[in-house]
Write an enzyme that holds these catalytic residues in place. Sequence first.
Site, PDB file in Angstrom:
ATOM      1  N   CYS A   1     -42.565  45.909 -67.372  1.00 50.13           N
ATOM      2  CA  CYS A   1     -41.825  45.943 -68.630  1.00 50.13           C
ATOM      3  C   CYS A   1     -42.467  44.987 -69.614  1.00 50.13           C
ATOM      4  O   CYS A   1     -43.406  44.264 -69.287  1.00 50.13           O
ATOM      5  CB  CYS A   1     -40.386  45.521 -68.352  1.00 50.13           C
ATOM      6  SG  CYS A   1     -39.644  46.460 -67.012  1.00 50.13           S
TER       7      CYS A   1
ATOM      8  N   ARG B   1     -46.048  48.838 -72.565  1.00 47.24           N
ATOM      9  CA  ARG B   1     -45.805  48.336 -71.218  1.00 47.24           C
ATOM     10  C   ARG B   1     -44.661  49.086 -70.544  1.00 47.24           C
ATOM     11  O   ARG B   1     -44.373  48.837 -69.372  1.00 47.24           O
ATOM     12  CB  ARG B   1     -45.482  46.847 -71.253  1.00 47.24           C
ATOM     13  CG  ARG B   1     -46.603  45.982 -71.810  1.00 47.24           C
ATOM     14  CD  ARG B   1     -46.189  44.535 -71.812  1.00 47.24           C
ATOM     15  NE  ARG B   1     -45.992  44.078 -70.461  1.00 47.24           N
ATOM     16  CZ  ARG B   1     -46.964  43.548 -69.710  1.00 47.24           C
ATOM     17  NH1 ARG B   1     -48.180  43.433 -70.212  1.00 47.24           N
ATOM     18  NH2 ARG B   1     -46.730  43.181 -68.470  1.00 47.24           N
TER      19      ARG B   1
ATOM     20  N   TRP C   1     -39.965  49.686 -68.062  1.00 43.76           N
ATOM     21  CA  TRP C   1     -40.576  50.728 -67.235  1.00 43.76           C
ATOM     22  C   TRP C   1     -39.763  50.694 -65.948  1.00 43.76           C
ATOM     23  O   TRP C   1     -39.864  49.760 -65.162  1.00 43.76           O
ATOM     24  CB  TRP C   1     -42.044  50.422 -66.936  1.00 43.76           C
ATOM     25  CG  TRP C   1     -42.765  51.576 -66.312  1.00 43.76           C
ATOM     26  CD1 TRP C   1     -43.367  52.618 -66.970  1.00 43.76           C
ATOM     27  CD2 TRP C   1     -42.991  51.828 -64.915  1.00 43.76           C
ATOM     28  NE1 TRP C   1     -43.926  53.485 -66.057  1.00 43.76           N
ATOM     29  CE2 TRP C   1     -43.712  53.033 -64.800  1.00 43.76           C
ATOM     30  CE3 TRP C   1     -42.645  51.150 -63.745  1.00 43.76           C
ATOM     31  CZ2 TRP C   1     -44.091  53.573 -63.574  1.00 43.76           C
ATOM     32  CZ3 TRP C   1     -43.010  51.688 -62.524  1.00 43.76           C
ATOM     33  CH2 TRP C   1     -43.731  52.892 -62.440  1.00 43.76           C
TER      34      TRP C   1
ATOM     35  N   ASN D   1     -39.363  40.987 -66.075  1.00 42.30           N
ATOM     36  CA  ASN D   1     -40.459  41.917 -65.769  1.00 42.30           C
ATOM     37  C   ASN D   1     -40.907  41.608 -64.345  1.00 42.30           C
ATOM     38  O   ASN D   1     -41.340  40.494 -64.066  1.00 42.30           O
ATOM     39  CB  ASN D   1     -41.644  41.741 -66.715  1.00 42.30           C
ATOM     40  CG  ASN D   1     -42.833  42.615 -66.273  1.00 42.30           C
ATOM     41  OD1 ASN D   1     -42.649  43.651 -65.642  1.00 42.30           O
ATOM     42  ND2 ASN D   1     -44.043  42.147 -66.568  1.00 42.30           N
ATOM     43  N   GLY D   2     -40.774  42.567 -63.460  1.00 40.56           N
ATOM     44  CA  GLY D   2     -41.158  42.345 -62.064  1.00 40.56           C
ATOM     45  C   GLY D   2     -40.269  43.145 -61.129  1.00 40.56           C
ATOM     46  O   GLY D   2     -39.503  44.013 -61.568  1.00 40.56           O
TER      47      GLY D   2
ATOM     48  N   GLU E   1     -62.988  60.387 -64.443  1.00 41.24           N
ATOM     49  CA  GLU E   1     -62.364  59.751 -65.614  1.00 41.24           C
ATOM     50  C   GLU E   1     -61.886  60.791 -66.628  1.00 41.24           C
ATOM     51  O   GLU E   1     -60.787  60.695 -67.177  1.00 41.24           O
ATOM     52  CB  GLU E   1     -63.349  58.769 -66.272  1.00 41.24           C
ATOM     53  CG  GLU E   1     -62.844  58.058 -67.500  1.00 41.24           C
ATOM     54  CD  GLU E   1     -61.610  57.200 -67.278  1.00 41.24           C
ATOM     55  OE1 GLU E   1     -61.015  56.762 -68.286  1.00 41.24           O
ATOM     56  OE2 GLU E   1     -61.203  57.001 -66.114  1.00 41.24           O
TER      57      GLU E   1
ATOM     58  N   LYS F   1     -58.028  61.217 -67.899  1.00 45.05           N
ATOM     59  CA  LYS F   1     -57.632  61.171 -69.322  1.00 45.05           C
ATOM     60  C   LYS F   1     -56.783  62.387 -69.672  1.00 45.05           C
ATOM     61  O   LYS F   1     -55.730  62.291 -70.293  1.00 45.05           O
ATOM     62  CB  LYS F   1     -58.877  61.109 -70.230  1.00 45.05           C
ATOM     63  CG  LYS F   1     -59.625  59.792 -70.186  1.00 45.05           C
ATOM     64  CD  LYS F   1     -58.951  58.636 -70.849  1.00 45.05           C
ATOM     65  CE  LYS F   1     -58.063  57.866 -69.926  1.00 45.05           C
ATOM     66  NZ  LYS F   1     -58.630  56.832 -69.099  1.00 45.05           N
TER      67      LYS F   1
ATOM     68  N   GLU G   1     -53.298  62.194 -67.872  1.00 45.84           N
ATOM     69  CA  GLU G   1     -52.299  61.191 -68.262  1.00 45.84           C
ATOM     70  C   GLU G   1     -51.758  61.381 -69.670  1.00 45.84           C
ATOM     71  O   GLU G   1     -50.637  60.953 -69.970  1.00 45.84           O
ATOM     72  CB  GLU G   1     -52.836  59.776 -68.049  1.00 45.84           C
ATOM     73  CG  GLU G   1     -54.002  59.354 -68.857  1.00 45.84           C
ATOM     74  CD  GLU G   1     -54.403  57.921 -68.492  1.00 45.84           C
ATOM     75  OE1 GLU G   1     -53.531  57.099 -68.167  1.00 45.84           O
ATOM     76  OE2 GLU G   1     -55.620  57.650 -68.511  1.00 45.84           O
TER      77      GLU G   1
ATOM     78  N   HIS H   1     -65.887  73.535 -51.082  1.00 46.13           N
ATOM     79  CA  HIS H   1     -65.285  73.224 -49.772  1.00 46.13           C
ATOM     80  C   HIS H   1     -63.762  73.241 -49.850  1.00 46.13           C
ATOM     81  O   HIS H   1     -63.089  72.426 -49.220  1.00 46.13           O
ATOM     82  CB  HIS H   1     -65.783  71.855 -49.290  1.00 46.13           C
ATOM     83  CG  HIS H   1     -67.267  71.794 -49.113  1.00 46.13           C
ATOM     84  ND1 HIS H   1     -67.931  72.430 -48.090  1.00 46.13           N
ATOM     85  CD2 HIS H   1     -68.218  71.203 -49.874  1.00 46.13           C
ATOM     86  CE1 HIS H   1     -69.229  72.218 -48.218  1.00 46.13           C
ATOM     87  NE2 HIS H   1     -69.435  71.488 -49.292  1.00 46.13           N
TER      88      HIS H   1
ATOM     89  N   LYS I   1     -49.085  50.524 -69.696  1.00 45.62           N
ATOM     90  CA  LYS I   1     -50.468  50.084 -69.907  1.00 45.62           C
ATOM     91  C   LYS I   1     -50.981  49.204 -68.781  1.00 45.62           C
ATOM     92  O   LYS I   1     -52.104  49.352 -68.297  1.00 45.62           O
ATOM     93  CB  LYS I   1     -50.572  49.329 -71.232  1.00 45.62           C
ATOM     94  CG  LYS I   1     -51.962  48.866 -71.583  1.00 45.62           C
ATOM     95  CD  LYS I   1     -52.873  50.028 -71.858  1.00 45.62           C
ATOM     96  CE  LYS I   1     -54.313  49.693 -72.099  1.00 45.62           C
ATOM     97  NZ  LYS I   1     -55.195  50.848 -72.114  1.00 45.62           N
TER      98      LYS I   1
HETATM   99  C1  AGP Z   1     -56.103  54.494 -67.466  1.00 43.96           C
HETATM  100  O1  AGP Z   1     -56.126  55.223 -68.625  1.00 43.96           O
HETATM  101  C2  AGP Z   1     -54.779  54.023 -67.070  1.00 43.96           C
HETATM  102  N1  AGP Z   1     -54.147  53.317 -68.078  1.00 43.96           N
HETATM  103  C3  AGP Z   1     -54.749  53.295 -65.740  1.00 43.96           C
HETATM  104  O2  AGP Z   1     -55.300  54.131 -64.772  1.00 43.96           O
HETATM  105  C4  AGP Z   1     -55.492  51.966 -65.706  1.00 43.96           C
HETATM  106  O3  AGP Z   1     -56.861  52.175 -65.759  1.00 43.96           O
HETATM  107  C5  AGP Z   1     -55.142  51.254 -64.393  1.00 43.96           C
HETATM  108  O4  AGP Z   1     -53.766  51.016 -64.386  1.00 43.96           O
HETATM  109  C6  AGP Z   1     -55.928  49.954 -64.231  1.00 43.96           C
HETATM  110  O5  AGP Z   1     -55.571  49.070 -65.250  1.00 43.96           O
HETATM  111  P1  AGP Z   1     -56.440  47.726 -65.453  1.00 43.96           P
HETATM  112  O6  AGP Z   1     -57.842  48.125 -65.812  1.00 43.96           O
HETATM  113  O7  AGP Z   1     -55.725  46.999 -66.557  1.00 43.96           O
HETATM  114  O8  AGP Z   1     -56.389  46.979 -64.156  1.00 43.96           O
END
Ligand code: AGP
Length: 593
Positions: free
Chosen positions: A2, A27, A71, A97-98, A466, A470, A473, A489, A588
């Site tokens: 959060c 967040r 979150w 947050n936690g 990657e 993208k 997500e 396979h 994030k």
């Molecule tokens: C990627 O677009 C995501 N936001 C997520 O996979 C991110 O890369 C992952 O949570 C790792 O975050 P970090 O690089 O801050 O450790």
Amino acid sequence: MCGIVGYTGKRQAQGVLYDCLCRLEYRGYDSCGIAVNTPEVQVFKDAGKVHDILQNAPLFKGTAGLGHTRWATCGEPTQINAHPHTDCTGKICLVHNGVINNYSQLLKRLEGNGHKIVSDTDTELIAHLIEEYDKGDLEEAVRLAVKEIEGSYALVVMRSGENTLVVVRQDSPLVIGVGDGEYLVASDVPAILGYTNRVIYLDEGDIGTISPDSLKIRRNGGYIVPLVEKVNWTQDESQKAGYSHYMLKEIHEQPRVIQNTLINMPLPESFNKSEILEQSRKTGILFLACGSSYHAALTARYLVEEHLNIPVRLEVASEFNYMHRLLPCKLAVVLSQSGETADVLRAMRRLKQAGCMVVAITNVAGSTAARLADHTIYTQAGPEIGVAATKSFIAQLIVLYALCFAGASAANIRYQDYLSTMRLLPSVVQSILGSHQNIKDAAVEVAKSKSAFFIGRGINYPIALEGALKLKEISYIHAEGYAAGELKHGPFALLSPETPVLALVSRDQTYEAMLTGLREIKVRRAPLIVIGEAGDEQLGQLADRVISLPSFNRLFNPILFTVVLQLLAYYVALELGCSIDTPRNLAKSVTVE
Ligand code: AGP
């Protein structure tokens, strides 16, 4: 993971809390809320996003308060589960947050002691714990309460009628912003940049009491004189600057980010003599990361093994933490944009306990990863607000390329040329950003599909992963990244005219095998979108659509492919009207396991 904030000072707290929460929304955005001492504490909270909910909040007059954007981990995103939470008296109020792992034991004990628990959250229990210990000294009550918690927490606590805040952190980030006659508290720096660039990074276990004109921080049982650090990020950097989305702005910032990151790289001479390289030659390197950063680490394996001839072991941090035997490793490199990913931090602590030298490649100065690491190399991407990593990923690739070539240049002058060639990358990337109608057209097609495949061979395989991440997500299209040779396979069974395949094709040693793969895909009539090198006629004969890279040294194709795939995912999500900067169910930085 959060976002939490606190304010005490001269200004009306409500406006400051709202402003900071808007900057913390990446967040988590399941629910939000604020509490302001007027002087009696007033709480307003509900499920939904900061802007939508808090702009309808009644006006609370008061100069001390706290706020939260959530979150959801424990308890569904509802009004009653939204933060802030209070104790039975309603006088103790807090945001968290936690995650509390011993939730059920604490719940049983508190209900046994007659506490009325109104929500399904673990957080509310902390308010009742503080209530149990509160004999007038709020800091002491918080200190005793958190001793009972197993898990992670960053807390801002306030008692009704007072303009004092108590803050504490354990395995969850928290910073204090130092103003003139005012203090701000937040989960991270971008939230408070509009008020100050002077910050105090709280350490694990720190507890502090803040009022408008005083700040006390207790560390390891004694009060300390906190280190106030200057942040070199500006508020503007965390604005949209006229772009419709942070993600698009951050994609367009990449030429400058590449330049800044290259300028701040350690010089080859110093790196060659560095303890890091020397150690790696002896024992190899363990790379660790999560999500996009893991894809950058996988790219590093191809680079390091090919150009430095150093063996690389690679682990997903979340899996690494449950591996029983810690194989001998003297050098570990962790990648984390935020520097706060719980799985990565846990792995770092484990590696350090095992006597391993830990190098962090991170984008956030003062982050927990930066403070845990033996050496830290910063990517210079600036604050990244869009949940989907873009410029931070490119900056990680630039650091990895530059370190590899710097390390290899000692043995082979050719790498000096590659390092100078990298200085041309900003303009090459700019040329892709400058005109990309063909990517927009491809996006319209992909937006019609329910699932898609991204394929690549060699160093383009992590980039295919990657690209799929993208798209997944931000557009919610189910996309899979695959090593091109693996498709037949099993996943071939999913190929159909409704399942586009996006192929990354470099004219390197994998070229012929990629062409063969494309032919095999073509006969299964799956739409084929190929991203390849300029002037590659053969691709046109095989693909339904070709997106050509600008001509440049193909060693850097993974970087150019990445920019194309970022734009593609962005325009697909735009076509589908998705919430691009704050995709559902994501956050994030993942500060909980
Ligand atoms: C990627 O677009 C995501 N936001 C997520 O996979 C991110 O890369 C992952 O949570 C790792 O975050 P970090 O690089 O801050 O450790």
